[in-house]
Write a protein that holds these residues in place. Structure first.
Motif, PDB file in Angstrom:
ATOM      1  N   VAL A 151       0.841  -1.202   0.000  1.00 27.25           N
ATOM      2  CA  VAL A 151       0.000   0.000   0.000  1.00 27.25           C
ATOM      3  C   VAL A 151       0.873   1.248   0.000  1.00 27.25           C
ATOM      4  CG1 VAL A 151      -1.686   1.338   1.326  1.00 27.25           C
ATOM      5  CG2 VAL A 151      -1.942  -1.143   1.125  1.00 27.25           C
ATOM      6  N   ARG A 152       1.906   1.233   0.823  1.00 30.10           N
ATOM      7  CA  ARG A 152       2.796   2.393   0.892  1.00 30.10           C
ATOM      8  C   ARG A 152       3.492   2.635  -0.441  1.00 30.10           C
ATOM      9  NH1 ARG A 152       8.601   3.140   3.643  1.00 30.10           N
ATOM     10  NH2 ARG A 152       9.053   2.311   1.587  1.00 30.10           N
ATOM     11  N   ASP A 153       3.946   1.563  -1.091  1.00 33.44           N
ATOM     12  CA  ASP A 153       4.642   1.710  -2.373  1.00 33.44           C
ATOM     13  C   ASP A 153       3.732   2.294  -3.453  1.00 33.44           C
ATOM     14  OD1 ASP A 153       6.954   0.728  -1.292  1.00 33.44           O
ATOM     15  OD2 ASP A 153       6.724  -1.305  -2.099  1.00 33.44           O
ATOM     16  N   VAL A 154       2.440   1.988  -3.357  1.00 27.15           N
ATOM     17  CA  VAL A 154       1.483   2.518  -4.335  1.00 27.15           C
ATOM     18  C   VAL A 154       1.204   3.996  -4.074  1.00 27.15           C
ATOM     19  CG1 VAL A 154      -0.906   2.402  -5.156  1.00 27.15           C
ATOM     20  CG2 VAL A 154       0.384   0.296  -4.760  1.00 27.15           C
ATOM     21  N   LEU A 155       0.978   4.334  -2.819  1.00 28.43           N
ATOM     22  CA  LEU A 155       0.540   5.687  -2.477  1.00 28.43           C
ATOM     23  C   LEU A 155       1.685   6.685  -2.327  1.00 28.43           C
ATOM     24  CD1 LEU A 155      -2.276   4.936   0.144  1.00 28.43           C
ATOM     25  CD2 LEU A 155      -2.448   5.129  -2.342  1.00 28.43           C
ATOM     26  N   PRO A 160       2.806  14.813  -1.031  1.00 29.86           N
ATOM     27  CA  PRO A 160       2.296  15.155   0.305  1.00 29.86           C
ATOM     28  C   PRO A 160       2.109  13.937   1.219  1.00 29.86           C
ATOM     29  CG  PRO A 160       1.138  16.423  -1.354  1.00 29.86           C
ATOM     30  CD  PRO A 160       1.962  15.419  -2.093  1.00 29.86           C
ATOM     31  N   TYR A 161       1.684  12.813   0.644  1.00 31.34           N
ATOM     32  CA  TYR A 161       1.560  11.584   1.445  1.00 31.34           C
ATOM     33  C   TYR A 161       2.938  11.091   1.871  1.00 31.34           C
ATOM     34  CZ  TYR A 161       0.826   6.650   2.571  1.00 31.34           C
ATOM     35  OH  TYR A 161       0.836   5.418   3.192  1.00 31.34           O
ATOM     36  N   ALA A 162       3.888  11.129   0.941  1.00 31.00           N
ATOM     37  CA  ALA A 162       5.257  10.704   1.253  1.00 31.00           C
ATOM     38  C   ALA A 162       5.839  11.559   2.378  1.00 31.00           C
ATOM     39  CB  ALA A 162       6.125  10.809  -0.001  1.00 31.00           C
ATOM     40  N   ARG A 163       5.602  12.853   2.298  1.00 35.93           N
ATOM     41  CA  ARG A 163       6.101  13.763   3.337  1.00 35.93           C
ATOM     42  C   ARG A 163       5.448  13.464   4.682  1.00 35.93           C
ATOM     43  NH1 ARG A 163       4.757  19.886   2.275  1.00 35.93           N
ATOM     44  NH2 ARG A 163       2.685  18.992   2.558  1.00 35.93           N
ATOM     45  N   TYR A 164       4.154  13.200   4.657  1.00 36.96           N
ATOM     46  CA  TYR A 164       3.409  12.921   5.888  1.00 36.96           C
ATOM     47  C   TYR A 164       3.956  11.678   6.595  1.00 36.96           C
ATOM     48  CZ  TYR A 164      -0.743  12.261   8.878  1.00 36.96           C
ATOM     49  OH  TYR A 164      -1.599  12.111   9.943  1.00 36.96           O
ATOM     50  N   ILE A 165       4.064  10.564   5.862  1.00 38.26           N
ATOM     51  CA  ILE A 165       4.485   9.323   6.514  1.00 38.26           C
ATOM     52  C   ILE A 165       5.965   9.369   6.898  1.00 38.26           C
ATOM     53  CG2 ILE A 165       2.706   7.931   5.413  1.00 38.26           C
ATOM     54  CD1 ILE A 165       4.821   6.849   3.501  1.00 38.26           C
ATOM     55  N   ASN A 189      -2.371  19.143   4.556  1.00 32.65           N
ATOM     56  CA  ASN A 189      -3.326  18.715   3.531  1.00 32.65           C
ATOM     57  C   ASN A 189      -4.619  18.263   4.186  1.00 32.65           C
ATOM     58  OD1 ASN A 189      -0.683  18.523   2.006  1.00 32.65           O
ATOM     59  ND2 ASN A 189      -2.121  17.924   0.396  1.00 32.65           N
ATOM     60  N   ILE A 190      -5.671  18.217   3.388  1.00 31.72           N
ATOM     61  CA  ILE A 190      -6.981  17.878   3.943  1.00 31.72           C
ATOM     62  C   ILE A 190      -7.087  16.393   4.293  1.00 31.72           C
ATOM     63  CG2 ILE A 190      -8.157  17.421   1.733  1.00 31.72           C
ATOM     64  CD1 ILE A 190     -10.528  19.071   2.924  1.00 31.72           C
ATOM     65  N   ASP A 191      -6.464  15.526   3.473  1.00 31.47           N
ATOM     66  CA  ASP A 191      -6.467  14.079   3.752  1.00 31.47           C
ATOM     67  C   ASP A 191      -5.492  13.416   2.780  1.00 31.47           C
ATOM     68  OD1 ASP A 191      -6.980  11.336   4.021  1.00 31.47           O
ATOM     69  OD2 ASP A 191      -9.080  11.668   4.542  1.00 31.47           O
ATOM     70  N   VAL A 192      -4.228  13.313   3.186  1.00 27.33           N
ATOM     71  CA  VAL A 192      -3.196  12.844   2.253  1.00 27.33           C
ATOM     72  C   VAL A 192      -3.442  11.412   1.779  1.00 27.33           C
ATOM     73  CG1 VAL A 192      -1.356  14.391   2.999  1.00 27.33           C
ATOM     74  CG2 VAL A 192      -1.701  12.224   4.204  1.00 27.33           C
ATOM     75  N   PHE A 193      -4.025  10.585   2.628  1.00 23.24           N
ATOM     76  CA  PHE A 193      -4.286   9.198   2.229  1.00 23.24           C
ATOM     77  C   PHE A 193      -5.344   9.159   1.125  1.00 23.24           C
ATOM     78  CE2 PHE A 193      -5.796   4.878   2.385  1.00 23.24           C
ATOM     79  CZ  PHE A 193      -4.709   4.124   2.803  1.00 23.24           C
ATOM     80  N   ALA A 194      -6.460   9.828   1.370  1.00 20.90           N
ATOM     81  CA  ALA A 194      -7.543   9.853   0.379  1.00 20.90           C
ATOM     82  C   ALA A 194      -7.101  10.555  -0.902  1.00 20.90           C
ATOM     83  CB  ALA A 194      -8.771  10.544   0.967  1.00 20.90           C
ATOM     84  N   GLU A 195      -6.308  11.607  -0.762  1.00 23.33           N
ATOM     85  CA  GLU A 195      -5.808  12.318  -1.941  1.00 23.33           C
ATOM     86  C   GLU A 195      -4.925  11.407  -2.790  1.00 23.33           C
ATOM     87  OE1 GLU A 195      -3.855  15.968  -0.638  1.00 23.33           O
ATOM     88  OE2 GLU A 195      -5.374  16.142   0.928  1.00 23.33           O
TER      89      GLU A 195
END
Length: 407
Positions: A151-155, A160-165, A189-195
């Motif tokens: 999941v991480r490799d996909v997202l 912004p998601y990469a920066r968050y995690i 961001n409003i929701d990096v996972f959903a974005e």
């Protein structure tokens, strides 16, 4: 294992059933008031009309929590709902032509199939269907060790998601200084996972995953069960809420197969992630040096080029920050403003994931409202300017006519 996924479909089914009942009742009121004698006795749908054997069961399904729905909304009950949820109870929507039959059922506000009632779609699915399937599937798999890295490799391609995690990992590993460097990263961001899921849903892999899931829901589920004599017998049933966990587990690897070809070596987000992880350690060391060294020691700790090590490390961090900003800018140029696109789409929902930022949400709402106000003002101002222009033109024409008259 699939708690988010099954919970989403259970709540959606409940909402779908309640909405259909409300719409049918509204339309029946209109028909009854039309004066047509055929609809004089047409009444609002009650729970007894939907499942006469046990009306209280329908009430539980309509208002119960997902855990209750999972037990109560069986295939038998669902089929009873399909048979009885109709605008016109006596209307025969059967046809040997399946297209005509489907059209007649739709016009009579019937559910076309068991799959539509339970899952929201049968053969055809929408982008919203695909997004919610992948979002909730990834939320579930993110918590499973076997699939979390996938999941991480996909997202992670979404910067912004990469920066968050990356910041979350760094903060969790550095309890002493972590919160000092990344105090507000959760509200960027409003929701990096959903974005990130939203961005992924534009890929061919996402379409193939959803296509396979759709076929899975339409394919009978075969399993072995012991009879009263202890013999194993094969049974075939439709996929439903009661057997979903078992059935879906058997096809999960097939559903995820399109992700096998995803590479991360060229990922913008992966670059950002690696840099942030490395820089966080440098930042932590830099803070330690500044706190532990006296001001007088500046200039004593030099690099090979005889520059203060603190200055070199600071320059390195600054260069990294600039590079990450450029990565985000490049992604923006390639794919547009994913956060804004997600926020303005039909896929957006409040608290869709634990990554949701209420603070950022209100900021974006305020910005959107301000833009609407400015847009309305600009429209009003254009009309006002046009009216002024027309008025001045009329005045000029009047003055010109007066001159001609005097001459």
């Amino acid at each position: 294992m699939f708690n988010n996924l099954i919970k989403y479909y259970l709540k959606s089914a409940q909402l779908r059933i309640n909405n259909r009942i409300d719409v049918i009742n509204e339309e029946r009121t209109i028909l009854r008031a039309s004066g047509d004698i055929r609809y004089k006795e047409l009444r609002a749908i009650r729970n007894t009309h939907l499942y006469s054997n046990k009306p209280s069961l329908i009430k539980e399904i309509r208002v119960g929590e997902p855990e209750i729905l999972k037990k109560k909304l069986s295939v038998i009950v669902a089929e009873s709902l399909i048979d009885n949820l109709k605008l016109k109870p006596n209307f025969n929507s059967y046809s040997s032509n399946k297209i005509d039959e489907s059209d007649m059922k739709k016009s009579n506000l019937e559910f076309i199939s068991l799959q539509e009632l339970l899952w929201g779609f049968d053969f055809d699915y929408t982008e919203v269907d695909k997004f919610n399937f992948i979002l909730n599937l990834f939320l579930d798999l993110e918590r499973v060790d076997e699939y979390s890295s996938l999941v991480r490799d996909v997202l992670i391609d979404y910067v912004p998601y990469a920066r968050y995690i990356a910041l979350e990992k760094a903060v969790n590993e550095d309890y002493e200084f972590g919160s000092m460097f990344a105090s507000d990263y959760k509200n960027n961001n409003i929701d990096v996972f959903a974005e990130s899921v939203f961005a992924f849903c534009s890929s061919n892999a996402s379409h193939e995953m959803m296509s396979r899931f759709s076929k899975f829901l339409l394919t009978p589920f075969t399993y072995e069960s012991k009879d009263e004599n202890g013999r194993y017998l094969k049974k075939t049933v439709v996929v439903n809420f009661q057997n979903f966990e078992q059935a879906f587990s058997q096809v999960l690897s097939h559903i995820l197969e399109p992700l096998d070809g995803i590479e991360t070596y060229h990922s913008l987000g992966k670059r950002a992630y690696d840099i942030i992880i490395d820089d966080f350690k440098i930042d932590s060391d830099l803070t330690y040096y500044r706190m532990s060294r006296s001001p007088e020691s500046y200039g004593y700790h030099l690099t090979a080029s005889e520059k203060p090590d603190i200055d070199v490390l600071s320059d390195l961090l600054e260069a990294s920050e600039i590079y990450i900003e450029k990565l985000m800018s490049a992604q923006l140029d390639f794919y547009g403003n994913i956060e804004q696109l997600y926020f303005e789409s039909d896929m957006f929902s409040i608290n869709a994931t634990t990554y949701f930022s209420e603070e950022r949400f209100y900021k974006m709402v305020d910005k959107k409202n301000q833009e609407k106000i400015e847009e309305e003002y600009n429209k009003w101002r254009m009309i006002e300017l046009y009216e002024e222009e027309m008025q001045n033109k009329l005045i000029e024409e009047y003055i010109e006519k007066q001159k001609i008259t005097k001459e």
